[in-house]
Design an enzyme around this catalytic site. Sequence first.
Site, PDB file in Angstrom:
ATOM      1  N   THR A  46       0.848  -1.189   0.000  1.00 48.43           N
ATOM      2  CA  THR A  46       0.000   0.000   0.000  1.00 48.43           C
ATOM      3  C   THR A  46       0.890   1.248   0.000  1.00 48.43           C
ATOM      4  OG1 THR A  46      -0.214  -0.136   2.395  1.00 48.43           O
ATOM      5  CG2 THR A  46      -1.949  -1.183   1.091  1.00 48.43           C
ATOM      6  N   THR A  48       1.533   4.402   1.583  1.00 42.95           N
ATOM      7  CA  THR A  48       2.341   4.912   2.697  1.00 42.95           C
ATOM      8  C   THR A  48       3.237   3.817   3.264  1.00 42.95           C
ATOM      9  OG1 THR A  48       0.678   6.579   3.223  1.00 42.95           O
ATOM     10  CG2 THR A  48       2.252   6.039   4.962  1.00 42.95           C
ATOM     11  N   CYS A  49       2.714   2.603   3.319  1.00 45.62           N
ATOM     12  CA  CYS A  49       3.481   1.474   3.863  1.00 45.62           C
ATOM     13  C   CYS A  49       4.743   1.228   3.043  1.00 45.62           C
ATOM     14  CB  CYS A  49       2.617   0.212   3.904  1.00 45.62           C
ATOM     15  SG  CYS A  49       1.067   0.432   4.774  1.00 45.62           S
ATOM     16  N   SER A  50       4.606   1.269   1.718  1.00 41.60           N
ATOM     17  CA  SER A  50       5.721   0.973   0.823  1.00 41.60           C
ATOM     18  C   SER A  50       6.659   2.158   0.602  1.00 41.60           C
ATOM     19  CB  SER A  50       5.197   0.512  -0.542  1.00 41.60           C
ATOM     20  OG  SER A  50       4.567  -0.735  -0.435  1.00 41.60           O
TER      21      SER A  50
END
Length: 160
Positions: A46, A48-50
Amino acid sequence: MAIQVGDKIPSVTLMQATAEGPKEITTDALFAGKTVVLFGVPGAFTPTCSAKHLPGFVVNVDALKAKGVDTIACVAVNDAFVMGAWAKDQGITDQVVMLADGSAKLAQALGLELDLTARGLGIRNQRFALVAKDGVVTHVGVEQPGGFEVSKAEAVLAAL
């Protein structure tokens, strides 16, 4: 109720993405006798996660270790194959332990589940980071929806 400082990490079996494939790991084994930073993301791959969350911990591995952290672990409500693919995509080797909480058992046991079924994503983690020493939480930061301040690597470093 969400996990708080002073609480013990609940005993849950997760799957760990490894080069040899998925393997079971318990939270008891992961946290026993160590200082662990565990950060949870809503999902692998996703935005922000990545782009920010996982890379921030990778960049700060040495600084976290210098402050006494033994293990840095990332958990998502995904399966171990997805977590392994995400690790490969992000160039993760052994800097961060990639944990799959496919049935959201840890998310629910921590009280940090996020219901995204209306968006077709099911139950996920809230975005969070915690520090535990020998399985006892010494710091926890849980983001407000859409936030990315208290769970990023720099915030964890400041709390150590």
